[in-house]
Design a protein around this motif. Structure first.
Motif, PDB file in Angstrom:
ATOM      1  N   LYS A 196      78.115 -12.711 -64.100  1.00 25.61           N
ATOM      2  CA  LYS A 196      78.612 -11.352 -63.913  1.00 25.61           C
ATOM      3  C   LYS A 196      77.503 -10.338 -63.687  1.00 25.61           C
ATOM      4  O   LYS A 196      77.756  -9.190 -63.345  1.00 25.61           O
ATOM      5  N   ASN A 197      76.260 -10.758 -63.865  1.00 21.65           N
ATOM      6  CA  ASN A 197      75.138  -9.883 -63.561  1.00 21.65           C
ATOM      7  C   ASN A 197      74.595 -10.142 -62.161  1.00 21.65           C
ATOM      8  O   ASN A 197      73.574  -9.600 -61.772  1.00 21.65           O
ATOM      9  N   GLY A 198      75.290 -11.014 -61.422  1.00 20.96           N
ATOM     10  CA  GLY A 198      74.836 -11.378 -60.086  1.00 20.96           C
ATOM     11  C   GLY A 198      74.862 -10.187 -59.141  1.00 20.96           C
ATOM     12  O   GLY A 198      75.526  -9.187 -59.391  1.00 20.96           O
ATOM     13  N   VAL A 199      74.140 -10.319 -58.042  1.00 20.26           N
ATOM     14  CA  VAL A 199      74.069  -9.215 -57.088  1.00 20.26           C
ATOM     15  C   VAL A 199      75.073  -9.373 -55.954  1.00 20.26           C
ATOM     16  O   VAL A 199      75.266  -8.454 -55.171  1.00 20.26           O
ATOM     17  N   CYS A 200      75.706 -10.542 -55.838  1.00 23.70           N
ATOM     18  CA  CYS A 200      76.640 -10.769 -54.739  1.00 23.70           C
ATOM     19  C   CYS A 200      78.070 -10.669 -55.250  1.00 23.70           C
ATOM     20  O   CYS A 200      78.519 -11.494 -56.028  1.00 23.70           O
ATOM     21  N   HIS A 201      78.784  -9.656 -54.770  1.00 19.73           N
ATOM     22  CA  HIS A 201      80.168  -9.453 -55.195  1.00 19.73           C
ATOM     23  C   HIS A 201      81.098  -9.595 -53.986  1.00 19.73           C
ATOM     24  O   HIS A 201      82.189  -9.038 -53.973  1.00 19.73           O
ATOM     25  N   GLN A 202      80.660 -10.339 -52.962  1.00 19.07           N
ATOM     26  CA  GLN A 202      81.437 -10.402 -51.737  1.00 19.07           C
ATOM     27  C   GLN A 202      82.828 -10.975 -51.950  1.00 19.07           C
ATOM     28  O   GLN A 202      83.806 -10.457 -51.427  1.00 19.07           O
ATOM     29  N   CYS A 203      82.929 -12.067 -52.707  1.00 19.08           N
ATOM     30  CA  CYS A 203      84.236 -12.707 -52.885  1.00 19.08           C
ATOM     31  C   CYS A 203      85.255 -11.730 -53.446  1.00 19.08           C
ATOM     32  O   CYS A 203      86.347 -11.564 -52.904  1.00 19.08           O
ATOM     33  N   SER A 204      84.902 -11.089 -54.551  1.00 19.62           N
ATOM     34  CA  SER A 204      85.842 -10.180 -55.195  1.00 19.62           C
ATOM     35  C   SER A 204      86.059  -8.918 -54.364  1.00 19.62           C
ATOM     36  O   SER A 204      87.175  -8.406 -54.261  1.00 19.62           O
ATOM     37  N   HIS A 205      84.999  -8.411 -53.739  1.00 20.97           N
ATOM     38  CA  HIS A 205      85.110  -7.173 -52.975  1.00 20.97           C
ATOM     39  C   HIS A 205      85.958  -7.371 -51.723  1.00 20.97           C
ATOM     40  O   HIS A 205      86.859  -6.569 -51.432  1.00 20.97           O
ATOM     41  N   ASN A 211      88.132  -9.756 -51.149  1.00 18.45           N
ATOM     42  CA  ASN A 211      89.506 -10.048 -51.568  1.00 18.45           C
ATOM     43  C   ASN A 211      90.251  -8.737 -51.854  1.00 18.45           C
ATOM     44  O   ASN A 211      91.416  -8.567 -51.490  1.00 18.45           O
ATOM     45  N   GLU A 212      89.560  -7.805 -52.494  1.00 20.95           N
ATOM     46  CA  GLU A 212      90.166  -6.516 -52.828  1.00 20.95           C
ATOM     47  C   GLU A 212      90.517  -5.735 -51.569  1.00 20.95           C
ATOM     48  O   GLU A 212      91.549  -5.056 -51.500  1.00 20.95           O
ATOM     49  N   ILE A 213      89.691  -5.862 -50.530  1.00 19.60           N
ATOM     50  CA  ILE A 213      89.929  -5.154 -49.273  1.00 19.60           C
ATOM     51  C   ILE A 213      91.134  -5.735 -48.530  1.00 19.60           C
ATOM     52  O   ILE A 213      92.043  -5.016 -48.109  1.00 19.60           O
ATOM     53  N   PHE A 214      91.132  -7.067 -48.361  1.00 23.10           N
ATOM     54  CA  PHE A 214      92.152  -7.686 -47.529  1.00 23.10           C
ATOM     55  C   PHE A 214      93.415  -8.075 -48.295  1.00 23.10           C
ATOM     56  O   PHE A 214      94.459  -8.284 -47.689  1.00 23.10           O
ATOM     57  N   ASN A 215      93.328  -8.183 -49.616  1.00 27.28           N
ATOM     58  CA  ASN A 215      94.491  -8.522 -50.433  1.00 27.28           C
ATOM     59  C   ASN A 215      94.644  -7.501 -51.564  1.00 27.28           C
ATOM     60  O   ASN A 215      94.600  -7.860 -52.741  1.00 27.28           O
TER      61      ASN A 215
END
Length: 285
Positions: free
Chosen positions: A196-205, A207-211
């Motif tokens: 959760k301290n990672g710098v890559c949030h692409q999956c969650s971000h 997903n939030e945009i398209f779903n």
């Protein structure tokens, strides 16, 4: 006709017999090449080149391996020739792609067009994790990436990889060990789903945009990788990743076209290609 008879016909120069055998693993071969090349057009071209070279040399196939292994060796050599012209990716390649997308309304609109109009424009979190696996594997030296893909994603045996790469068993095991360690370290430092301290949030971000109507936490918990993040060690988590990736065909998944658009954005951002806005030039078979 029995398979052995088809093989004999192919070796004797029957192109139709060879095509029959080649078709048995063609989709897997194209999937493998896509993970190495990350460009559908290059995959189509190199698959064609592989077919021609393999058929031209079929009389030299001495059956000391399966035909599939022999053809994968040819395909790997063809891919090597192509990839040697390009620099290996840096770990921040996806970040640079994200920066390009965030900073360009045109890029964002192109993503939405694919998402809204393509039958393969859906966003699935597990498919994006597969996308990330491909991107991060491209930061490895070519031989390490090839060994990793062949063993952990396409289930080739060590002895078969030895034939494909022309290396000893000891060298192959060393390549695999190094590749797994680098990949594991990279994921541990970047993946926001696991760290959760990672710098890559692409999956969650994304997903939030398209779903936007999907419950984010519910989507995360559907992934065995996330479920196991608290109880498995890092090596076991890497194994879970490979199982997820193995279950996805990057060329025939529900989000294939959307991820092709995202991949083109990444390639454009790092200067490898400049064809991002030509999104509809070719479609995968």
């Amino acid at each position: 006709m029995e398979r052995e008879d088809i093989l004999k016909s192919a070796i004797s120069g029957d192109i139709n017999a060879f095509q029959t055998l080649f078709a048995e693993f063609q989709n897997q071969l194209k999937s493998y090449l896509y993970r190495l090349l990350t460009d559908r057009n290059d995959v189509d071209d190199l698959t064609h080149d592989t077919f021609i070279k393999a058929f031209t040399k079929i009389s030299t196939f001495n059956q000391d391996s399966s035909l599939k292994t022999w053809v994968f060796k040819i395909a790997t050599n063809v891919a090597y020739d192509h990839l040697r012209k390009l620099r290996r990716w840096q770990v921040d390649a996806q970040d640079r792609g994200a920066d390009l997308a965030i900073g360009s309304e045109e890029v964002r609109q192109a993503f939405w067009k694919v998402h809204d109009t393509s039958g393969a424009g859906a966003y699935e979190m597990k498919e994006h994790m597969d996308f990330c696996f491909t991107c991060i594997s491209k930061t490895l030296p070519i031989e390490n990436q090839v060994a990793l893909m062949l063993k952990d994603i396409y289930d080739f045996q060590i002895k078969e990889i030895c034939l494909i790469l022309g290396k000893t068993e000891g060298v192959i095991k060393h390549l695999l060990n190094d590749a797994r360690n680098v990949m594991t370290d990279t994921f541990e430092n970047r993946c926001a789903l696991i760290n959760k301290n990672g710098v890559c949030h692409q999956c969650s971000h994304i997903n939030e945009i398209f779903n936007p109507k999907q419950n984010q936490q519910e989507q995360l918990m559907k992934l065995e990788l996330v479920k196991g993040s608290k109880k498995y060690n890092r090596e076991e988590l890497f194994t879970l990743r490979t199982l997820l990736v193995k279950a996805i065909d990057p060329l025939h998944a529900s989000g294939t076209d959307l991820h092709e658009a995202i991949m083109k954005c990444v390639r454009t951002a790092i200067g490898e290609k400049s064809d991002f806005f030509d999104l509809n030039r070719n479609k995968t078979d």
